[in-house]
Motif scaffolding. Sequence first.
Motif, PDB file in Angstrom:
ATOM      1  N   ALA A 173      45.153  35.747  37.843  1.00 32.02           N
ATOM      2  CA  ALA A 173      44.261  36.849  37.453  1.00 32.02           C
ATOM      3  C   ALA A 173      43.018  36.316  36.749  1.00 32.02           C
ATOM      4  CB  ALA A 173      45.014  37.832  36.550  1.00 32.02           C
ATOM      5  N   ALA A 174      43.201  35.344  35.874  1.00 35.30           N
ATOM      6  CA  ALA A 174      42.055  34.793  35.149  1.00 35.30           C
ATOM      7  C   ALA A 174      41.081  34.110  36.096  1.00 35.30           C
ATOM      8  CB  ALA A 174      42.541  33.810  34.081  1.00 35.30           C
ATOM      9  N   SER A 175      41.601  33.365  37.061  1.00 41.89           N
ATOM     10  CA  SER A 175      40.722  32.627  37.968  1.00 41.89           C
ATOM     11  C   SER A 175      39.936  33.547  38.883  1.00 41.89           C
ATOM     12  CB  SER A 175      41.545  31.644  38.803  1.00 41.89           C
ATOM     13  OG  SER A 175      42.392  32.328  39.698  1.00 41.89           O
ATOM     14  N   MET A 176      40.497  34.734  39.189  1.00 38.62           N
ATOM     15  CA  MET A 176      39.824  35.654  40.103  1.00 38.62           C
ATOM     16  C   MET A 176      38.997  36.715  39.380  1.00 38.62           C
ATOM     17  SD  MET A 176      42.895  36.303  42.831  1.00 38.62           S
ATOM     18  CE  MET A 176      41.938  37.530  43.735  1.00 38.62           C
ATOM     19  N   LEU A 291      44.255  47.913  44.486  1.00 36.11           N
ATOM     20  CA  LEU A 291      44.571  49.304  44.149  1.00 36.11           C
ATOM     21  C   LEU A 291      43.906  49.736  42.841  1.00 36.11           C
ATOM     22  CD1 LEU A 291      48.348  49.449  45.169  1.00 36.11           C
ATOM     23  CD2 LEU A 291      46.354  50.239  46.458  1.00 36.11           C
ATOM     24  N   ALA A 292      43.576  48.779  41.987  1.00 39.17           N
ATOM     25  CA  ALA A 292      42.915  49.128  40.728  1.00 39.17           C
ATOM     26  C   ALA A 292      41.435  49.424  40.928  1.00 39.17           C
ATOM     27  CB  ALA A 292      43.084  48.001  39.717  1.00 39.17           C
ATOM     28  N   LEU A 293      40.797  48.723  41.867  1.00 40.03           N
ATOM     29  CA  LEU A 293      39.337  48.824  41.984  1.00 40.03           C
ATOM     30  C   LEU A 293      38.861  49.765  43.089  1.00 40.03           C
ATOM     31  CD1 LEU A 293      38.107  45.129  41.483  1.00 40.03           C
ATOM     32  CD2 LEU A 293      38.426  46.931  39.785  1.00 40.03           C
ATOM     33  N   ALA A 294      39.542  49.789  44.203  1.00 42.19           N
ATOM     34  CA  ALA A 294      39.016  50.501  45.369  1.00 42.19           C
ATOM     35  C   ALA A 294      39.138  52.014  45.200  1.00 42.19           C
ATOM     36  CB  ALA A 294      39.758  50.062  46.624  1.00 42.19           C
ATOM     37  N   PRO A 295      38.179  52.763  45.742  1.00 41.83           N
ATOM     38  CA  PRO A 295      38.317  54.221  45.723  1.00 41.83           C
ATOM     39  C   PRO A 295      39.407  54.669  46.688  1.00 41.83           C
ATOM     40  CG  PRO A 295      36.430  53.573  47.053  1.00 41.83           C
ATOM     41  CD  PRO A 295      36.945  52.308  46.416  1.00 41.83           C
ATOM     42  N   ALA A 296      39.938  55.838  46.462  1.00 46.59           N
ATOM     43  CA  ALA A 296      40.984  56.360  47.341  1.00 46.59           C
ATOM     44  C   ALA A 296      40.390  56.591  48.729  1.00 46.59           C
ATOM     45  CB  ALA A 296      41.546  57.657  46.777  1.00 46.59           C
ATOM     46  N   PRO A 297      41.088  56.168  49.767  1.00 42.69           N
ATOM     47  CA  PRO A 297      40.560  56.378  51.122  1.00 42.69           C
ATOM     48  C   PRO A 297      40.744  57.820  51.561  1.00 42.69           C
ATOM     49  CG  PRO A 297      42.717  55.355  51.224  1.00 42.69           C
ATOM     50  CD  PRO A 297      42.366  55.456  49.764  1.00 42.69           C
ATOM     51  N   PHE A 428      33.775  35.365  42.515  1.00 41.51           N
ATOM     52  CA  PHE A 428      34.881  36.336  42.486  1.00 41.51           C
ATOM     53  C   PHE A 428      34.804  37.199  41.239  1.00 41.51           C
ATOM     54  CE2 PHE A 428      36.862  32.825  44.990  1.00 41.51           C
ATOM     55  CZ  PHE A 428      36.821  33.498  46.191  1.00 41.51           C
ATOM     56  N   ARG A 429      34.553  36.544  40.117  1.00 43.34           N
ATOM     57  CA  ARG A 429      34.442  37.312  38.879  1.00 43.34           C
ATOM     58  C   ARG A 429      33.293  38.316  38.979  1.00 43.34           C
ATOM     59  NH1 ARG A 429      35.044  32.117  35.923  1.00 43.34           N
ATOM     60  NH2 ARG A 429      37.199  31.921  35.263  1.00 43.34           N
ATOM     61  N   THR A 430      32.198  37.899  39.617  1.00 40.94           N
ATOM     62  CA  THR A 430      31.040  38.791  39.729  1.00 40.94           C
ATOM     63  C   THR A 430      31.382  40.032  40.535  1.00 40.94           C
ATOM     64  OG1 THR A 430      29.497  36.942  39.556  1.00 40.94           O
ATOM     65  CG2 THR A 430      28.674  38.968  40.566  1.00 40.94           C
ATOM     66  N   LEU A 431      31.899  39.824  41.747  1.00 43.20           N
ATOM     67  CA  LEU A 431      32.159  40.983  42.610  1.00 43.20           C
ATOM     68  C   LEU A 431      33.323  41.827  42.088  1.00 43.20           C
ATOM     69  CD1 LEU A 431      31.671  40.202  46.408  1.00 43.20           C
ATOM     70  CD2 LEU A 431      30.672  42.027  45.038  1.00 43.20           C
ATOM     71  N   ASN A 432      34.377  41.181  41.609  1.00 45.72           N
ATOM     72  CA  ASN A 432      35.472  41.974  41.034  1.00 45.72           C
ATOM     73  C   ASN A 432      35.000  42.743  39.809  1.00 45.72           C
ATOM     74  OD1 ASN A 432      37.491  41.301  42.888  1.00 45.72           O
ATOM     75  ND2 ASN A 432      37.928  39.373  41.849  1.00 45.72           N
ATOM     76  N   GLY A 433      34.126  42.123  39.030  1.00 52.30           N
ATOM     77  CA  GLY A 433      33.580  42.823  37.868  1.00 52.30           C
ATOM     78  C   GLY A 433      32.708  43.995  38.257  1.00 52.30           C
ATOM     79  N   GLY A 435      33.442  45.874  40.768  1.00 50.20           N
ATOM     80  CA  GLY A 435      34.317  46.895  41.349  1.00 50.20           C
ATOM     81  C   GLY A 435      34.665  46.704  42.806  1.00 50.20           C
ATOM     82  N   VAL A 436      34.345  45.531  43.389  1.00 52.75           N
ATOM     83  CA  VAL A 436      34.702  45.275  44.787  1.00 52.75           C
ATOM     84  C   VAL A 436      35.825  44.233  44.819  1.00 52.75           C
ATOM     85  CG1 VAL A 436      33.895  44.438  47.018  1.00 52.75           C
ATOM     86  CG2 VAL A 436      32.355  45.762  45.547  1.00 52.75           C
ATOM     87  N   PRO A 437      37.017  44.596  45.285  1.00 57.26           N
ATOM     88  CA  PRO A 437      38.102  43.605  45.359  1.00 57.26           C
ATOM     89  C   PRO A 437      37.678  42.452  46.258  1.00 57.26           C
ATOM     90  CG  PRO A 437      38.922  45.836  45.762  1.00 57.26           C
ATOM     91  CD  PRO A 437      37.435  45.919  45.771  1.00 57.26           C
ATOM     92  N   THR A 438      37.788  41.216  45.753  1.00 59.66           N
ATOM     93  CA  THR A 438      37.237  40.061  46.452  1.00 59.66           C
ATOM     94  C   THR A 438      38.257  38.927  46.480  1.00 59.66           C
ATOM     95  OG1 THR A 438      35.060  40.701  45.646  1.00 59.66           O
ATOM     96  CG2 THR A 438      35.274  38.482  46.532  1.00 59.66           C
ATOM     97  N   TYR A 439      38.371  38.256  47.632  1.00 56.78           N
ATOM     98  CA  TYR A 439      39.437  37.278  47.844  1.00 56.78           C
ATOM     99  C   TYR A 439      38.889  35.998  48.471  1.00 56.78           C
ATOM    100  CZ  TYR A 439      42.012  41.510  46.978  1.00 56.78           C
ATOM    101  OH  TYR A 439      42.469  42.666  46.403  1.00 56.78           O
ATOM    102  N   PRO A 440      39.594  34.877  48.237  1.00 55.67           N
ATOM    103  CA  PRO A 440      39.116  33.606  48.778  1.00 55.67           C
ATOM    104  C   PRO A 440      39.625  33.290  50.179  1.00 55.67           C
ATOM    105  CG  PRO A 440      40.931  33.210  47.281  1.00 55.67           C
ATOM    106  CD  PRO A 440      40.693  34.693  47.286  1.00 55.67           C
ATOM    107  N   SER A 441      40.315  34.221  50.810  1.00 57.10           N
ATOM    108  CA  SER A 441      40.766  33.976  52.186  1.00 57.10           C
ATOM    109  C   SER A 441      40.668  35.275  52.971  1.00 57.10           C
ATOM    110  CB  SER A 441      42.208  33.453  52.217  1.00 57.10           C
ATOM    111  OG  SER A 441      43.146  34.506  52.219  1.00 57.10           O
ATOM    112  N   LEU A 442      40.460  35.111  54.275  1.00 61.30           N
ATOM    113  CA  LEU A 442      40.324  36.285  55.150  1.00 61.30           C
ATOM    114  C   LEU A 442      41.629  37.080  55.171  1.00 61.30           C
ATOM    115  CD1 LEU A 442      38.458  34.630  58.171  1.00 61.30           C
ATOM    116  CD2 LEU A 442      37.455  35.815  56.209  1.00 61.30           C
ATOM    117  N   TRP A 443      42.751  36.365  55.304  1.00 61.75           N
ATOM    118  CA  TRP A 443      44.034  37.063  55.409  1.00 61.75           C
ATOM    119  C   TRP A 443      44.335  37.860  54.137  1.00 61.75           C
ATOM    120  CZ3 TRP A 443      47.359  39.713  57.646  1.00 61.75           C
ATOM    121  CH2 TRP A 443      48.642  39.898  57.139  1.00 61.75           C
TER     122      TRP A 443
END
Length: 473
Positions: A173-176, A291-297, A428-433, A435-443
């Motif tokens: 969590a800290a790294s992302m 689930l914490a950041l994204a708006p409800a679909p 990652f910290r920038t985009l997650n901060g 409000g956009v969930p952001t990941y280091p891999s496509l999968w």
Amino acid sequence: MIRSLLTPRTVAIVGASPNPDKIGHIILRHLLKGRARVYPVHPHATRILDQPVWPSLDALPEPVDMAVLATPAATVPELVQACVRRGVEVVIPIAGGFGETGEEGRQLERRLRAIVQGSRTRILGPNTLGVLNPIYGLDTLFLPDDRLPRPGAGSVALLSQSGAVGATLLSTAASMGVGVSAFVGMGNRLDIAEAELLQALGRPEDPTAVIGLYLESFADGPAFLEAARQLAGRKPVVLLKAGRTATGARAAALHTGSMAGPDQVVDGVLRQYGIWRVFDDLELVDTCLALALAPAPAPGARRVAVVTCAGGQGVMLSDYIESTTRGVGLAMASFSEGTRARLREVLPSFASVANPVDLTGQASSAMYEQALQVVLEDPGVDAVLASVVLQLPFMGPEVLPAVARQARRYGKPVVAALVGVKDTQEPFRTLNGLGVPTYPSLWRAVRSLAAILRYPAVAAAVARPADRPMVPR
């Protein structure tokens, strides 16, 4: 109980030590950075870390909300008796050597349970990593903060039966840049366990939006399920349940002294109570973040658009999104002719305006934002997977707030993938901060987007109380 566990006004650290290598010193150092008034307790020392030291719990100048016991297991019963006598509300015995070691340890646990019975004193643990509340400023973890980076404040609560797994979750969590509202290491769960914590963190006034758990067994299966059912659709519960195999169950019994139940039964019951199950530690953190950041679909949403700058990534993302055997089984959205025409206006002539949209290596930050805007405006698109390639010559860090700006503007779920960037943590910290969930891999990005789109249906299908099944421990 929850106030004294997560926001104590006063904390005693019994076993405080002047030795920097001792757990009692490390915890004291962490506590002194927080908001609570801290009382170090040591039978002989007079000052530690420039703080006055008291010789015993009975000598403290005021009652304390919490007592952290950084002492061997054999000393714990006598100290817990002192806590009961002084009206301490929460006691945290850090040491191992209890039920996880065999019958002698279980006898010690039964003794502790008898001591606190009928009193106001509650026990977290024993054999626990401790508690972290970045919002309030409380850190009782015995792992040094220069070795285990702490995540910042946020809305994800993490509960773990295992200290080592809990440390892994916190480190990830800290790294992302995943913000945490609370972490609780439950350890052997002699008293305080997951069901009660779910109820506490599920209160409307609590800042927690999502609760992630690592469990090897259920302390009280029916109580846990009922607490999760109450939260379904309001505060998602994400569970990593280990001990799924016969060998894993035996390992769980040795680790925390608990017995795991048949996994197929567990899996079926969890679905009925709106609990989102995951299968590894990365997926647990990833899903909680999503689930914490994204708006409800929108109801029934499953049409995904991909915006990328790399053709190969577009191919892989399409496979991950559509495949029902090696992917998540969602649908690639079909763009309207109007959307295609608008994309042709903003993209190079050789770029793909079909889904996946490939801006090619000529992509710039401005071009990416324009393409993302056009795609999000298409009514046939329910969600977007934004694959941002920061290595391209015309793509700069300004694209990150641009992605967040468009995601906020249209209110549709947008998940970002940043693959292979040099400085992996700060973007990652920038985009997650933002409000956009952001990941280091496509999968991982696709898997998290699937959780966003499918969780509402899981929550809506929770079992009625009358249908409540039982689940083994």
